[in-house]
Design a protein around this motif. Structure first.
Motif, PDB file in Angstrom:
ATOM      1  N   ILE A 124     -30.428  10.601 -49.432  1.00 45.28           N
ATOM      2  CA  ILE A 124     -29.362   9.599 -49.416  1.00 45.28           C
ATOM      3  C   ILE A 124     -29.861   8.310 -48.762  1.00 45.28           C
ATOM      4  O   ILE A 124     -29.558   7.217 -49.212  1.00 45.28           O
ATOM      5  N   ALA A 125     -30.613   8.449 -47.671  1.00 45.29           N
ATOM      6  CA  ALA A 125     -31.097   7.273 -46.941  1.00 45.29           C
ATOM      7  C   ALA A 125     -32.366   7.631 -46.180  1.00 45.29           C
ATOM      8  O   ALA A 125     -32.580   8.787 -45.811  1.00 45.29           O
ATOM      9  N   ARG A 126     -33.189   6.610 -45.987  1.00 44.46           N
ATOM     10  CA  ARG A 126     -34.377   6.765 -45.141  1.00 44.46           C
ATOM     11  C   ARG A 126     -34.345   5.668 -44.091  1.00 44.46           C
ATOM     12  O   ARG A 126     -33.937   4.548 -44.371  1.00 44.46           O
ATOM     13  N   ASN A 127     -34.732   6.021 -42.882  1.00 46.45           N
ATOM     14  CA  ASN A 127     -34.769   5.087 -41.763  1.00 46.45           C
ATOM     15  C   ASN A 127     -33.419   4.394 -41.575  1.00 46.45           C
ATOM     16  O   ASN A 127     -33.355   3.176 -41.437  1.00 46.45           O
ATOM     17  N   TYR A 128     -32.362   5.207 -41.564  1.00 45.93           N
ATOM     18  CA  TYR A 128     -31.007   4.688 -41.329  1.00 45.93           C
ATOM     19  C   TYR A 128     -30.919   4.261 -39.875  1.00 45.93           C
ATOM     20  O   TYR A 128     -31.158   5.050 -38.964  1.00 45.93           O
ATOM     21  N   ARG A 129     -30.564   3.003 -39.667  1.00 45.92           N
ATOM     22  CA  ARG A 129     -30.662   2.420 -38.331  1.00 45.92           C
ATOM     23  C   ARG A 129     -29.331   1.827 -37.886  1.00 45.92           C
ATOM     24  O   ARG A 129     -28.664   1.138 -38.659  1.00 45.92           O
ATOM     25  N   ILE A 130     -28.986   2.117 -36.641  1.00 43.32           N
ATOM     26  CA  ILE A 130     -27.933   1.379 -35.958  1.00 43.32           C
ATOM     27  C   ILE A 130     -28.615   0.716 -34.761  1.00 43.32           C
ATOM     28  O   ILE A 130     -29.817   0.900 -34.537  1.00 43.32           O
ATOM     29  N   ARG A 131     -27.865  -0.036 -33.991  1.00 42.44           N
ATOM     30  CA  ARG A 131     -28.468  -0.803 -32.908  1.00 42.44           C
ATOM     31  C   ARG A 131     -29.355   0.041 -31.983  1.00 42.44           C
ATOM     32  O   ARG A 131     -30.451  -0.360 -31.632  1.00 42.44           O
ATOM     33  N   SER A 132     -28.887   1.232 -31.609  1.00 42.98           N
ATOM     34  CA  SER A 132     -29.595   2.001 -30.579  1.00 42.98           C
ATOM     35  C   SER A 132     -30.327   3.243 -31.083  1.00 42.98           C
ATOM     36  O   SER A 132     -30.873   3.993 -30.282  1.00 42.98           O
ATOM     37  N   ALA A 133     -30.317   3.473 -32.388  1.00 39.50           N
ATOM     38  CA  ALA A 133     -30.919   4.716 -32.879  1.00 39.50           C
ATOM     39  C   ALA A 133     -31.305   4.604 -34.344  1.00 39.50           C
ATOM     40  O   ALA A 133     -30.845   3.714 -35.056  1.00 39.50           O
ATOM     41  N   GLU A 134     -32.127   5.565 -34.763  1.00 36.44           N
ATOM     42  CA  GLU A 134     -32.549   5.634 -36.163  1.00 36.44           C
ATOM     43  C   GLU A 134     -32.636   7.096 -36.581  1.00 36.44           C
ATOM     44  O   GLU A 134     -33.012   7.962 -35.791  1.00 36.44           O
ATOM     45  N   ILE A 135     -32.273   7.340 -37.833  1.00 37.66           N
ATOM     46  CA  ILE A 135     -32.445   8.668 -38.421  1.00 37.66           C
ATOM     47  C   ILE A 135     -33.505   8.523 -39.501  1.00 37.66           C
ATOM     48  O   ILE A 135     -33.393   7.673 -40.382  1.00 37.66           O
ATOM     49  N   ASP A 136     -34.529   9.366 -39.436  1.00 36.80           N
ATOM     50  CA  ASP A 136     -35.645   9.242 -40.372  1.00 36.80           C
ATOM     51  C   ASP A 136     -35.212   9.473 -41.814  1.00 36.80           C
ATOM     52  O   ASP A 136     -35.491   8.665 -42.695  1.00 36.80           O
ATOM     53  N   ILE A 137     -34.542  10.600 -42.062  1.00 38.33           N
ATOM     54  CA  ILE A 137     -34.122  10.931 -43.429  1.00 38.33           C
ATOM     55  C   ILE A 137     -32.713  11.521 -43.391  1.00 38.33           C
ATOM     56  O   ILE A 137     -32.433  12.423 -42.599  1.00 38.33           O
ATOM     57  N   VAL A 138     -31.844  10.995 -44.252  1.00 39.04           N
ATOM     58  CA  VAL A 138     -30.520  11.582 -44.464  1.00 39.04           C
ATOM     59  C   VAL A 138     -30.541  12.143 -45.878  1.00 39.04           C
ATOM     60  O   VAL A 138     -30.852  11.436 -46.834  1.00 39.04           O
ATOM     61  N   ALA A 139     -30.244  13.430 -45.982  1.00 36.19           N
ATOM     62  CA  ALA A 139     -30.292  14.091 -47.286  1.00 36.19           C
ATOM     63  C   ALA A 139     -29.028  14.910 -47.483  1.00 36.19           C
ATOM     64  O   ALA A 139     -28.283  15.175 -46.531  1.00 36.19           O
ATOM     65  N   LYS A 140     -28.795  15.300 -48.722  1.00 44.84           N
ATOM     66  CA  LYS A 140     -27.648  16.138 -49.037  1.00 44.84           C
ATOM     67  C   LYS A 140     -28.160  17.395 -49.721  1.00 44.84           C
ATOM     68  O   LYS A 140     -29.010  17.326 -50.611  1.00 44.84           O
ATOM     69  N   LEU A 141     -27.662  18.524 -49.275  1.00 39.82           N
ATOM     70  CA  LEU A 141     -27.961  19.810 -49.899  1.00 39.82           C
ATOM     71  C   LEU A 141     -26.626  20.498 -50.138  1.00 39.82           C
ATOM     72  O   LEU A 141     -25.944  20.871 -49.174  1.00 39.82           O
ATOM     73  N   ASN A 142     -26.235  20.597 -51.396  1.00 39.10           N
ATOM     74  CA  ASN A 142     -24.925  21.128 -51.765  1.00 39.10           C
ATOM     75  C   ASN A 142     -23.840  20.306 -51.081  1.00 39.10           C
ATOM     76  O   ASN A 142     -23.768  19.116 -51.284  1.00 39.10           O
ATOM     77  N   GLU A 143     -23.046  20.910 -50.229  1.00 38.45           N
ATOM     78  CA  GLU A 143     -21.958  20.185 -49.550  1.00 38.45           C
ATOM     79  C   GLU A 143     -22.297  19.894 -48.088  1.00 38.45           C
ATOM     80  O   GLU A 143     -21.402  19.738 -47.262  1.00 38.45           O
TER      81      GLU A 143
END
Length: 125
Positions: free
Chosen positions: A29-48
């Motif tokens: 869904i997203a890579r390197n999702y960033r907010i001011r104070s943090a980052e998520i490397d990979i956001v993915a979806k598996l089924n629900e």
């Protein structure tokens, strides 16, 4: 130079994990999702389930296991970013999970260790 090499290794690890997840049925869904104070490397979806993945890439064990770098402080930052993501992208109907994927690379080959449900969201979120 060392910092540049580490960033390149980290990016290569994330690219490898992204392909690994796709090959195992995940939708990125997203890579390197960033907010001011943090980052998520990979956001993915598996089924629900929305899976928030922290990727830690290492070329050796000198500084311990990669997953050990995802301490409580780092977990809280990831959870904070995940909460913003879920709200902004309207994924509230999905369950969520926090994974850590360790990547080991000698510069040529990659080896991974996928830790599903590595940590959970505190009740305060």
């Amino acid at each position: 130079m060392n910092n540049y090499r580490n960033k390149r290794l980290g990016k290569a690890g994330e690219d490898y994990v992204s392909n690994y997840l796709k090959n195992h049925g995940y939708e990125i869904i997203a890579r390197n999702y960033r907010i001011r104070s943090a980052e998520i490397d990979i956001v993915a979806k598996l089924n629900e389930t929305v899976v928030f993945t922290e990727v830690k890439t290492r070329s050796n064990y000198l500084h311990g296991l990669p997953a050990e770098a995802v301490d409580l402080r780092k977990q809280r930052k990831i959870i904070e970013a995940a909460s913003v993501f879920l709200q902004n992208e309207n994924y509230f109907e999905y369950s969520c999970r926090f994974d850590v994927i360790e990547v080991y690379s000698d510069g040529v080959a990659f080896k991974i260790r996928h830790i599903e449900n590595a940590f959970e969201m505190d009740s305060e979120f």
